[in-house]
Structures are given as structure tokens and as C-alpha cells.
Design an enzyme around this catalytic site. Structure first.
Site, short mmCIF file in Angstrom:
data_model
loop_
_atom_site.label_atom_id
_atom_site.label_comp_id
_atom_site.label_asym_id
_atom_site.label_seq_id
_atom_site.Cartn_x
_atom_site.Cartn_y
_atom_site.Cartn_z
N HIS A 141 114.26 -47.50 -39.98
CA HIS A 141 115.60 -47.92 -40.38
C HIS A 141 116.15 -47.11 -41.56
CE1 HIS A 141 116.16 -51.40 -37.69
NE2 HIS A 141 114.84 -51.51 -37.77
N ASP A 176 119.73 -45.41 -41.54
CA ASP A 176 120.76 -45.52 -42.58
C ASP A 176 121.28 -44.14 -42.97
OD1 ASP A 176 120.50 -48.24 -42.58
OD2 ASP A 176 119.34 -48.36 -44.44
N GLU A 231 126.35 -49.95 -36.05
CA GLU A 231 126.68 -48.53 -35.88
C GLU A 231 128.10 -48.33 -35.37
OE1 GLU A 231 124.24 -49.71 -32.15
OE2 GLU A 231 124.42 -50.31 -34.24
#
Length: 207
Positions: free
Chosen positions: A86, A90, A116
């Protein structure tokens, strides 16, 4: 009487300083409240409010106008999170947000709608130019150099867009743009689908 007179000016300056600090703190809190912490785009609530306020003002003052709302989603983003974690996901979102912003005018608005998904509002732009703007966004994102853990990872987005040349609301534009976004995904992703609000066939189907 002398002591209060001596104290008053420094106290007044101190009070002004504190008021300025409070004003700055309030402004910073307003920015934080309206901004997505990861991408520095407007958050969904702020973006929706700003676009609605603009459309309402234009409707009252100019009896309509022209512009567009784009809704975009990162293709296969789950794969980025699953393969690289993750944190790298990011980083990908930050790069994509920066790429989107780099293609736009100062008057355009960019919002992160969640996860997203991003949205762009293009005020005062003719429908025939929206195709070029949307394609430029798509191509700029596709050209992003993203190499998590030294492994090249291609990024792309699908875009749905609703243009308008009359009175419109955010909800009308978003509903149409969101539908066209899913059309773009169903037709292979990494493409643009646009349509004018209240009209029939799409303005463009590009990839």
C-alpha cells in the site's frame, strides 16, 4: 496612569499577533479540512461543493455556460497494492495526481473522490477542446516513470467525461461522466469516453 499607558502598546501588539496567528491557524484548518492529505487534491466534499457553487453562480449570472466534468479511475490499481504494498500504491496515487495537475489551467479543479478515483472540473471550455484535455491527461499519466523496488510498473487511467453548454448541476454531470467511465473500462481501459449532457452519441472514444 503612566503604567497602563506603558503597558497598552505592547499588549495591543501582542493581541494583534495572537489574532494573526489565530487567523493563520483557521486558514490552515480550512485547507486541511478541504484537502486530501495524500494527494493534496480537494477531497470529495470540498470538490463537490466548489463545482456546485460555480455552476449555480454561472446559472444565476449568465443563464448557462460551458465546461466539462471528467471522472477518472486508475486501471488495475489493486494489482499495484497487491504486488508492491500500500505504501507504493500511495506513491503511485501521488504521481498520478501530480501528472493530472500538470496538464491543467489554474482555474481548473482537481478532486480525489475516494480510493483511486479522481475528478477534474473544466470551467469555461468548449466541448471540442475537452477531448484534447482528456487525452493529454491520459497520455501524461501513461508516461509516468513508476518503478517500485526497481521494477517498472506501467500506470494508466480510464476517463469518462460529461460536457455541458447549458445550465447543469454537479449531480447531472457526475452521473453521466461516471457512466462513461465504466463504458471506458468495459471497452478495454486506458481510454477516454466523452458525451455532451442532454445529447446522444459520445463526442469521442479514444485510446
Amino acid at each position: 496612569m503612566i503604567i497602563p499607558l506603558l503597558i497598552a502598546p505592547p499588549f495591543f501588539l501582542y493581541l494583534l499577533s495572537k489574532l494573526r496567528q489565530l487567523a493563520i491557524a483557521h486558514e490552515q484548518l480550512m485547507v486541511i479540512a478541504s484537502t486530501d492529505g495524500l494527494t493534496s487534491c480537494f477531497n470529495r466534499a470540498a470538490f463537490t461543493t466548489l463545482v456546485d457553487a460555480y455552476l449555480d453562480r454561472v446559472d444565476r449570472q449568465e443563464k448557462g455556460g460551458e465546461g466539462a466534468l471528467l471522472v477518472m479511475d486508475v486501471d488495475h490499481f489493486k494489482n499495484v497494492n497487491d504486488n508492491f504494498g500500500h505504501d507504493m500504491g500511495d506513491e503511485a496515487l501521488k504521481l498520478i495526481a501530480q501528472s493530472i495537475k500538470s496538464t491543467l489551467r489554474e482555474v481548473d479543479l482537481v478532486g480525489r473522490m475516494g480510493g483511486e478515483e479522481f475528478s477534474v472540473f473544466l470551467p469555461g471550455i468548449a466541448p471540442d477542446r475537452v477531448v484534447m484535455v482528456a487525452e493529454r491527461i491520459r497520455e501524461t499519466v501513461k508516461a509516468v516513470n513508476f518503478c517500485p523496488q526497481g521494477i517498472p510498473c506501467n500506470l494508466s487511467i480510464s476517463i469518462g467525461g460529461a460536457t455541458y453548454v447549458r445550465t447543469a448541476s454537479f449531480s447531472e454531470l457526475y452521473k453521466l461522466a461516471d457512466k462513461l467511465l465504466y463504458d471506458a473500462k468495459r471497452q478495454g481501459r486506458d481510454r477516454v469516453e466523452l458525451c455532451q449532457l442532454g445529447s446522444g452519441p459520445p463526442l469521442a472514444a479514444a485510446h
